[in-house]
Design an enzyme around this catalytic site. Sequence first.
Site, PDB file in Angstrom:
ATOM      1  N   CYS A  64       0.239   2.987   3.715  1.00 25.95           N
ATOM      2  CA  CYS A  64       0.667   2.453   5.009  1.00 25.95           C
ATOM      3  C   CYS A  64       1.776   1.407   4.900  1.00 25.95           C
ATOM      4  CB  CYS A  64      -0.522   1.862   5.763  1.00 25.95           C
ATOM      5  SG  CYS A  64      -1.099   0.275   5.096  1.00 25.95           S
ATOM      6  N   CYS A 107      -6.594  -2.637   1.034  1.00 24.89           N
ATOM      7  CA  CYS A 107      -5.563  -2.751   2.060  1.00 24.89           C
ATOM      8  C   CYS A 107      -6.235  -2.715   3.424  1.00 24.89           C
ATOM      9  CB  CYS A 107      -4.560  -1.600   1.915  1.00 24.89           C
ATOM     10  SG  CYS A 107      -3.341  -1.528   3.258  1.00 24.89           S
ATOM     11  N   CYS A 134       0.827  -1.205   0.000  1.00 23.72           N
ATOM     12  CA  CYS A 134       0.000   0.000   0.000  1.00 23.72           C
ATOM     13  C   CYS A 134       0.868   1.264   0.000  1.00 23.72           C
ATOM     14  CB  CYS A 134      -0.900  -0.012   1.231  1.00 23.72           C
ATOM     15  SG  CYS A 134      -1.911   1.477   1.424  1.00 23.72           S
ATOM     16  N   ASP A 166      19.630   2.248 -17.523  1.00 21.90           N
ATOM     17  CA  ASP A 166      19.548   1.122 -16.599  1.00 21.90           C
ATOM     18  C   ASP A 166      18.699   0.025 -17.229  1.00 21.90           C
ATOM     19  OD1 ASP A 166      19.055  -0.664 -14.580  1.00 21.90           O
ATOM     20  OD2 ASP A 166      18.501   0.836 -13.087  1.00 21.90           O
ATOM     21  N   CYS A 179      -5.619  -0.942   5.855  1.00 18.78           N
ATOM     22  CA  CYS A 179      -5.747   0.411   6.403  1.00 18.78           C
ATOM     23  C   CYS A 179      -7.017   1.102   5.939  1.00 18.78           C
ATOM     24  CB  CYS A 179      -4.526   1.257   6.037  1.00 18.78           C
ATOM     25  SG  CYS A 179      -4.443   1.730   4.288  1.00 18.78           S
TER      26      CYS A 179
END
Length: 408
Positions: A201, A214, A198, A333, A216
Amino acid sequence: MPPTHLRTRMSVATGRLTARLSRATGLGRGGVIGGRVTLKLDPDVLRRLGRERTVVLVTGTNGKTTTALMLTRALEALADVASNGDGANMPDGVVAALAARPDAPYAVLEVDEAYVPWVAAQVRPAVLVLLNLSRDQLDRVGEVRGIERDLRAAIALLPRTAVVANCDDVLVTSAASAAARPVWVGTGRRWSGDATTCPRCGSAVQHAAATWHCECGFARPQPSWVLEGELVTTPGGRDVDLDLRLPGEANRANAALALAAAHCVGVPPHTAAARLRTITDIGGRYRTVRRTRHSVRLMLAKNPAGWAETLRVLDEDTPVVVAVNAQEADGRDLSWLWDVHFERLRGRQVVVTGERSADLAVRLCYAEVAHWTAADPVRAIDSLPPGGVEIVANYTAFRDLVDRLPSG
């Protein structure tokens, strides 16, 4: 509207001249350098060029150019549209696009995710479209969660902007939750590799069927626009058949977001969908070209999420050429190669090419994909038996191939 500020008029004229000189001397296509000169001469030019227009911004890791073209076609049902259809989505390209069409009352601008806060503060868009967020060019952009936080902060400062957001993307939902006017679109997108935890959180995000949440309390919002197969259901409950000429679920998702954004500006969904059906390729992407003994379909894939979609639309019985560069525009990269499920190419004829073909070859060896290497992408095509060829390239490799291969 035409710029009335003297400094702006002079900077725009100088930028256009620079662009023409760049094209005439073969140094480039002119859009970026023209916009860069214009910005240098007048740092406030973007704000002035965006004034008195209805501006739509499109951003996300993948699909910006496609969705911006879809929106441009849709809004052309109303009036002229300024757009950066060449994919130049940094501030230079945005300025050049507006300067090129000073009288267009509408503007559709694709914007690199990292520059959205600055561009949005200048043009105050009527609509901001958030497509998706995933890892891309870590050497330039950094971690995608930092981008999400920056977008969230910028959106909180746009109280009059309708934010059209893909609610099946966890990071997009987090950013768009700050909007005063969110428009949620359910696209059913399946990439979740960059949002396993999440963004609020840090706990694990639970994915199930068509939803996610989630512990939360942060969860997928209820969409007012829903994509299912080829149909988009509008807030009024009407179904719109996309019937696109572009392949794949990703393009249908882009189209659903484009319909919602066009509706915010005043284009009816069925009108917009009819105009989207006229699109057959995006700057050469998905175009099929003939080269001597081969019929070659060109596709762009530049990060794990994009590759996940591309692998789904490859013809199973057709040889594949993969071209990878690592120039500045690609990101230097190449660690993303190890997050692509190249194992799906097993059992096919595969040729690797491009400036970083050695890196790609190592990755395919670990994926147990038989392949051979060609020094040049066009020669890679020629090395295959007559018939169809799928060629997938990242940004600069794709651009070079479009320039070298015939258009039809």
